[in-house]
Design a protein around this motif. Structure first.
Motif, short mmCIF file in Angstrom:
data_model
loop_
_atom_site.label_atom_id
_atom_site.label_comp_id
_atom_site.label_asym_id
_atom_site.label_seq_id
_atom_site.Cartn_x
_atom_site.Cartn_y
_atom_site.Cartn_z
N LEU A 15 -27.28 -10.28 -69.05
CA LEU A 15 -26.75 -11.39 -69.84
C LEU A 15 -25.90 -10.89 -71.00
N ASP A 16 -25.77 -9.57 -71.11
CA ASP A 16 -25.01 -8.97 -72.22
C ASP A 16 -23.83 -8.14 -71.72
N ALA A 17 -23.54 -8.23 -70.41
CA ALA A 17 -22.55 -7.32 -69.83
C ALA A 17 -21.20 -7.44 -70.54
N HIS A 87 -26.70 -10.04 -78.79
CA HIS A 87 -26.26 -8.69 -78.42
C HIS A 87 -24.74 -8.64 -78.36
N HIS A 88 -24.19 -7.49 -78.73
CA HIS A 88 -22.73 -7.27 -78.62
C HIS A 88 -21.92 -8.33 -79.35
N TYR A 89 -22.38 -8.74 -80.54
CA TYR A 89 -21.52 -9.62 -81.32
C TYR A 89 -20.63 -8.73 -82.18
N ASN A 127 -28.53 -7.27 -82.40
CA ASN A 127 -28.53 -5.90 -81.91
C ASN A 127 -27.54 -5.05 -82.70
N GLU A 128 -27.99 -3.94 -83.19
CA GLU A 128 -27.16 -2.89 -83.75
C GLU A 128 -26.03 -3.36 -84.66
N PRO A 129 -26.38 -3.94 -85.84
CA PRO A 129 -25.32 -4.21 -86.82
C PRO A 129 -24.59 -2.90 -87.14
N TYR A 188 -33.41 4.53 -80.60
CA TYR A 188 -33.51 5.98 -80.67
C TYR A 188 -32.75 6.64 -79.52
N TYR A 189 -31.67 7.32 -79.87
CA TYR A 189 -30.85 7.98 -78.85
C TYR A 189 -30.51 9.42 -79.26
N ALA A 190 -31.37 10.03 -80.06
CA ALA A 190 -31.07 11.38 -80.54
C ALA A 190 -31.72 12.43 -79.64
N SER A 200 -18.97 6.74 -70.82
CA SER A 200 -17.53 6.47 -70.88
C SER A 200 -17.10 5.89 -72.23
N TRP A 201 -18.02 5.23 -72.95
CA TRP A 201 -17.65 4.55 -74.19
C TRP A 201 -17.81 5.43 -75.44
N VAL A 202 -18.22 6.69 -75.23
CA VAL A 202 -18.37 7.58 -76.38
C VAL A 202 -17.30 8.68 -76.29
N GLY A 243 -36.74 -0.67 -79.91
CA GLY A 243 -36.19 -1.67 -79.00
C GLY A 243 -35.26 -1.11 -77.93
N GLU A 244 -34.75 0.10 -78.17
CA GLU A 244 -33.95 0.81 -77.16
C GLU A 244 -34.16 2.30 -77.33
N PHE A 245 -34.35 2.97 -76.23
CA PHE A 245 -34.23 4.44 -76.17
C PHE A 245 -34.03 4.79 -74.71
N TYR A 276 -37.67 0.62 -73.09
CA TYR A 276 -36.72 1.59 -72.55
C TYR A 276 -35.36 0.92 -72.31
N TRP A 277 -34.28 1.63 -72.61
CA TRP A 277 -32.93 1.19 -72.23
C TRP A 277 -32.57 1.95 -70.98
N GLU A 278 -32.47 1.41 -69.81
CA GLU A 278 -32.67 0.05 -69.43
C GLU A 278 -33.14 0.01 -67.99
N ASP A 282 -26.73 1.96 -65.75
CA ASP A 282 -26.38 3.37 -65.94
C ASP A 282 -27.45 4.24 -66.65
N PHE A 283 -28.47 3.61 -67.21
CA PHE A 283 -29.61 4.38 -67.73
C PHE A 283 -30.85 4.12 -66.86
N GLY A 284 -30.63 3.39 -65.75
CA GLY A 284 -31.68 2.71 -65.03
C GLY A 284 -32.94 3.49 -64.64
C1 BGC Z 1 -25.50 -1.35 -75.43
C2 BGC Z 1 -25.17 -0.72 -74.10
C3 BGC Z 1 -25.26 0.77 -74.15
C4 BGC Z 1 -26.55 1.23 -74.82
C5 BGC Z 1 -26.57 2.70 -75.01
C6 BGC Z 1 -26.79 -0.83 -75.95
O1 BGC Z 1 -27.08 -1.44 -77.16
O2 BGC Z 1 -25.58 -2.72 -75.24
O3 BGC Z 1 -23.92 -1.16 -73.66
O4 BGC Z 1 -25.24 1.27 -72.85
O5 BGC Z 1 -26.73 0.59 -76.06
O6 BGC Z 1 -25.45 3.13 -75.72
#
Ligand code: BGC
Length: 309
Positions: A15-17, A87-89, A127-129, A188-190, A200-202, A243-245, A276-278, A282-284
């Protein structure tokens, strides 16, 4: 929902694609997989801002709201907690003053719509200000959004996280409103050059391909980061929810499983709940094509099946 969310997973990119990004169809059977595997919670990221009018009263598209409802019902009917967020605002993060009225109006509609729902539904304000939505702008806005939610949902669990993309290091700048039903969240993504290698987005992430995760220095960094977050939570009397790692599919599976096991175990040792993300892109942790869990990731998250049954 009590104030702990236990073990959770993001049903992300459904729902956030983002346009052009991975997209997961929101099949009911995925919720069977999540509940059957032993998770307690689904975090359901929702990109409301892409499905609401641009002008006041910023009405949410009813067809999209029905899709969100289907996800919420699918989770609740299987005994799962469910967290719905904004999410993604990204437009709000780029131009906070211009978008704040719309953000608050979205929460007015979401909160009113779900006001009668059971307590296992929680709201996460944003999500993520990031960007121009710095702590000094985010703190007053989150207090306003909370007040909007509280007008129709006095007791519902509401999740708040710091600016700088919910980074643990940004917790000290988070102003926590006085409210008895809050959880604090961090992502947490460290180290990023491990978890986002090949993403691709980094920018520059292809140069990180092949980075493993294994040595004592890597473990100590996670330990310190999470211990800092836990100390902040104790100081503020707030339970923490990671909420995400997660680590991207282009990282090696052995390292992904080790990192996931370690972050998850540290979180649990410190009394934090997590998601867990997600689930299935792509992190499935789950492979939708084969219709089965990626066993090293499933085990990293939930351990042996007999212990979680
Ligand atoms: C974003 C995703 C991204 C993930 C890891 C999430 O908050 O919505 O698009 O894949 O963070 O960077």
């Amino acid at each position: 929902m009590d104030r702990g969310l236990g073990r959770g997973i993001n049903i992300g990119n459904a729902l956030d694609a983002l346009d052009g990004g991975p997209e997961l169809p929101l099949h009911e059977r995925y919720f069977d997989e999540v509940a059957g595997a032993g998770f307690d919670t689904v975090r359901l990221p929702v990109r409301w801002s892409a499905h609401a009018a641009a002008t006041a009263p910023y009405t949410i598209d009813p067809a999209f709201l029905a899709r969100v409802d289907a996800g919420v019902h699918a989770a609740l009917s299987r005994g799962l907690n469910v967290v719905v967020n904004v999410h993604h605002y990204d437009e709000l993060c780029a131009a906070p003053a211009a978008h704040a009225p719309r953000f608050l109006a979205l929460w007015g509609q979401i909160a009113a719509h779900y006001a009668g729902y059971e307590a296992r539904l929680g709201f996460e304000l944003l999500n993520e200000p990031h960007g121009a939505l710095t702590a000094s702008r985010w703190n007053p806005l989150l207090a306003q959004a909370l007040a909007v939610v509280r007008a129709s949902n006095p007791d519902r669990t509401v999740i708040v996280g710091p600016a700088d993309r919910n980074d643990v290091a940004a917790l000290p700048a988070l102003a926590v409103p006085d409210d008895g039903h809050l959880l604090a969240t961090v992502h947490y993504y460290a180290p990023l050059d491990f978890t986002h290698q090949g993403a691709s987005w980094v920018a520059g992430a292809d140069a990180w391909l092949g980075r493993g995760w294994e040595d004592a220095g890597d473990e100590n960094a996670v330990r310190d980061d999470l211990a800092g977050a836990a100390a902040w939570g104790r100081q503020h009397g707030l339970p923490l929810f990671i909420g995400e790692f997660g680590a991207h599919e282009r990282a090696g599976m052995d390292s992904r499983a080790r990192w996931t096991t370690f972050v998850r175990s540290e979180a649990e040792r410190l009394g934090m709940s997590w998601a867990y993300w997600e689930f299935g892109t792509d992190f499935g942790a789950f492979d939708p094509e084969r219709g089965s869990w990626r066993e090293p990731l499933r085990r990293a998250l939930l351990g042996d099946p007999e212990r979680t049954a």
